[in-house]
Design an enzyme around this catalytic site. Structure first.
Site, PDB file in Angstrom:
ATOM      1  N   GLU A 177      13.559 -32.759   1.701  1.00  0.00           N
ATOM      2  CA  GLU A 177      14.164 -33.355   0.510  1.00  0.00           C
ATOM      3  C   GLU A 177      14.549 -34.824   0.677  1.00  0.00           C
ATOM      4  O   GLU A 177      15.099 -35.422  -0.239  1.00  0.00           O
ATOM      5  CB  GLU A 177      15.390 -32.540   0.078  1.00  0.00           C
ATOM      6  CG  GLU A 177      15.037 -31.242  -0.617  1.00  0.00           C
ATOM      7  CD  GLU A 177      16.080 -30.815  -1.643  1.00  0.00           C
ATOM      8  OE1 GLU A 177      17.049 -31.559  -1.866  1.00  0.00           O
ATOM      9  OE2 GLU A 177      15.919 -29.728  -2.211  1.00  0.00           O
ATOM     10  N   CYS A 190      -0.707   0.236   7.664  1.00  0.00           N
ATOM     11  CA  CYS A 190      -1.137   0.649   6.326  1.00  0.00           C
ATOM     12  C   CYS A 190      -2.569   1.172   6.319  1.00  0.00           C
ATOM     13  O   CYS A 190      -2.920   2.017   5.495  1.00  0.00           O
ATOM     14  CB  CYS A 190      -1.005  -0.517   5.349  1.00  0.00           C
ATOM     15  SG  CYS A 190       0.710  -0.932   4.964  1.00  0.00           S
ATOM     16  N   ARG A 192      22.201 -22.603  -5.926  1.00  0.00           N
ATOM     17  CA  ARG A 192      23.321 -22.287  -6.806  1.00  0.00           C
ATOM     18  C   ARG A 192      22.870 -22.055  -8.246  1.00  0.00           C
ATOM     19  O   ARG A 192      23.529 -21.343  -8.996  1.00  0.00           O
ATOM     20  CB  ARG A 192      24.337 -23.442  -6.808  1.00  0.00           C
ATOM     21  CG  ARG A 192      24.891 -23.782  -5.451  1.00  0.00           C
ATOM     22  CD  ARG A 192      25.914 -24.914  -5.510  1.00  0.00           C
ATOM     23  NE  ARG A 192      25.415 -26.140  -6.109  1.00  0.00           N
ATOM     24  CZ  ARG A 192      24.664 -27.035  -5.452  1.00  0.00           C
ATOM     25  NH1 ARG A 192      24.310 -26.830  -4.187  1.00  0.00           N
ATOM     26  NH2 ARG A 192      24.245 -28.137  -6.058  1.00  0.00           N
ATOM     27  N   GLU A 250       0.824  -1.207   0.000  1.00  0.00           N
ATOM     28  CA  GLU A 250       0.000   0.000   0.000  1.00  0.00           C
ATOM     29  C   GLU A 250       0.862   1.263   0.000  1.00  0.00           C
ATOM     30  O   GLU A 250       0.551   2.243  -0.684  1.00  0.00           O
ATOM     31  CB  GLU A 250      -0.922   0.010   1.224  1.00  0.00           C
ATOM     32  CG  GLU A 250      -1.888  -1.178   1.278  1.00  0.00           C
ATOM     33  CD  GLU A 250      -1.339  -2.366   2.062  1.00  0.00           C
ATOM     34  OE1 GLU A 250      -2.138  -3.033   2.726  1.00  0.00           O
ATOM     35  OE2 GLU A 250      -0.105  -2.611   2.010  1.00  0.00           O
ATOM     36  N   SER A 256       7.753 -40.457   7.219  1.00  0.00           N
ATOM     37  CA  SER A 256       7.379 -40.021   8.570  1.00  0.00           C
ATOM     38  C   SER A 256       6.453 -38.815   8.509  1.00  0.00           C
ATOM     39  O   SER A 256       5.483 -38.718   9.271  1.00  0.00           O
ATOM     40  CB  SER A 256       8.631 -39.671   9.379  1.00  0.00           C
ATOM     41  OG  SER A 256       9.417 -40.817   9.618  1.00  0.00           O
ATOM     42  N   LEU A 305      22.645 -28.184  -0.016  1.00  0.00           N
ATOM     43  CA  LEU A 305      21.305 -27.650   0.278  1.00  0.00           C
ATOM     44  C   LEU A 305      21.237 -26.139   0.152  1.00  0.00           C
ATOM     45  O   LEU A 305      20.574 -25.464   0.942  1.00  0.00           O
ATOM     46  CB  LEU A 305      20.843 -28.081   1.682  1.00  0.00           C
ATOM     47  CG  LEU A 305      20.721 -29.590   1.930  1.00  0.00           C
ATOM     48  CD1 LEU A 305      20.115 -29.846   3.309  1.00  0.00           C
ATOM     49  CD2 LEU A 305      19.888 -30.268   0.855  1.00  0.00           C
TER      50      LEU A 305
END
Length: 349
Positions: free
Chosen positions: A291, A90, A214, A54, A299, A211
């Protein structure tokens, strides 16, 4: 038929997408100011701690058009905030500008707002319309809403599997190179869209992943690894100190790791998934990408503590055995695409 309000709100959604992945823990928000069918100002929230959508929309209004603000409508994908944080409320700015009408995509479920911005503007005599393109506005910020409504991060499960349903390593124990160069870029984009990324002990040891991001422009997520018995060697890429990393363990060893590495002890006699999510909630982590490996992914599935799964399948690769891929019900399939020759299946609860 598409209404005028929907047309301008769709522009707000378009603007908000420009900052996707860069605003956490704040939501991605777009705003447009319209007078007599003409857009006189627009903006979006670029980064946490910086001006909200805003504010940027109001600042973009040319000097010659500022007199039109009291005759204008401001469209915004999310309810304007009503509290002081790193920036002022805002809703107060909208009131001060004399804007006569506000159209909102969705109410903010953050308990610090949650309707109070709407109430304050209505009390000031402003017409407020809520719910225009609500579903699109919700989709923009699923992690934000999950965090505030469920008190945990939004969880995305991600893995790659062969055509015959195997993951990680093949029959002889060698890593399976399932992804293609193009689909690897897509994975790095996915990482950049998440606040944190988690792997289990076996994945950290066998794959030795970094992890980080790149292959895509963006920030690297907070790195997380489970090391129940404290057996992971300090020389792994995860412990190179280049990015903040958390080790979840039952056996914290002082001085084992260098800078940027924190050890957090969990009770492994209980399900650790809720414990991890609770800890991440305390850190204001809105989104988590899991991952692997297969046991960790299962799980999360068995605990029903996941929101989305991204499964990449290489249609031409057969492993013939190895580690079986996790399984999610086909009834939850929401989308199928192709990336770099591989099939990408998206599942949503």
């Amino acid at each position: 038929m598409t209404s005028i309000d929907e047309i301008f709100m769709s522009r707000c959604v378009q603007l908000a997408r420009c900052a996707m992945g860069g605003t956490s823990p704040n939501p991605a928000v777009g705003a447009v100011i319209v007078c007599d069918g003409r857009i006189i100002g627009e903006g979006y929230h670029i980064k946490a701690g910086e001006p909200h959508a805003e504010v940027n929309a109001v600042r973009s209004v040319k000097e010659a058009d500022r007199r039109l603000l009291p005759q204008s409508t401001i469209y915004v994908t999310l309810e304007p905030c009503s509290h002081y944080g790193k920036t002022p409320p805002c809703c107060d700015l909208i009131i001060e500008c004399g804007i006569r009408r506000v159209v909102i995509g969705v109410t903010d479920s953050n308990k610090r707002v949650n309707g109070s911005g709407i109430s304050r503007m209505r009390d000031a005599g402003i017409e407020v319309v809520v719910g225009v393109l609500q579903e699109q506005s919700l989709r923009l910020n699923r992690p934000f809403f999950t965090y505030h409504e469920r008190q945990r991060p939004f969880v995305t499960l991600k893995w790659a599997e062969t055509a015959d349903g195997f993951i990680g390593t093949g029959v002889e124990g060698a890593p399976l190179k399932i992804s293609t160069p193009v689909s690897q870029v897509a994975v790095h984009k996915l990482r950049a869209m998440h606040d944190a990324i988690l792997v289990g002990t076996r994945t950290a040891l066998l794959d030795n992943p970094s992890l980080n991001v790149r292959l895509w422009a963006g920030r690297s997520p907070l790195r997380l690894v489970i090391d129940r018995f404290g057996t992971l060697p300090a020389g792994l890429n995860l412990f190179d100190g280049t990015a903040p990393t958390i080790v979840y363990t039952s056996n914290a060893v002082n001085g084992k790791f260098g800078k940027n590495i924190k050890q957090v002890e969990l009770d492994f006699s209980e399900n650790v998934i809720p414990q991890i999510l609770s800890h991440l909630y305390s850190l204001r982590v809105n989104s988590l990408l899991v991952e692997g490996g297969a046991c960790l992914l299962r799980s999360f599935i068995e605990s029903a503590l996941w929101d989305r799964a991204r499964v990449e399948r290489n249609p031409s690769m057969l492993a013939g055995g190895g580690v079986a891929a996790p399984v999610v019900p086909e009834s939850l399939l929401s989308e199928k695409t192709v990336c770099g020759g591989n099939e990408i299946a998206l599942y949503a609860k």
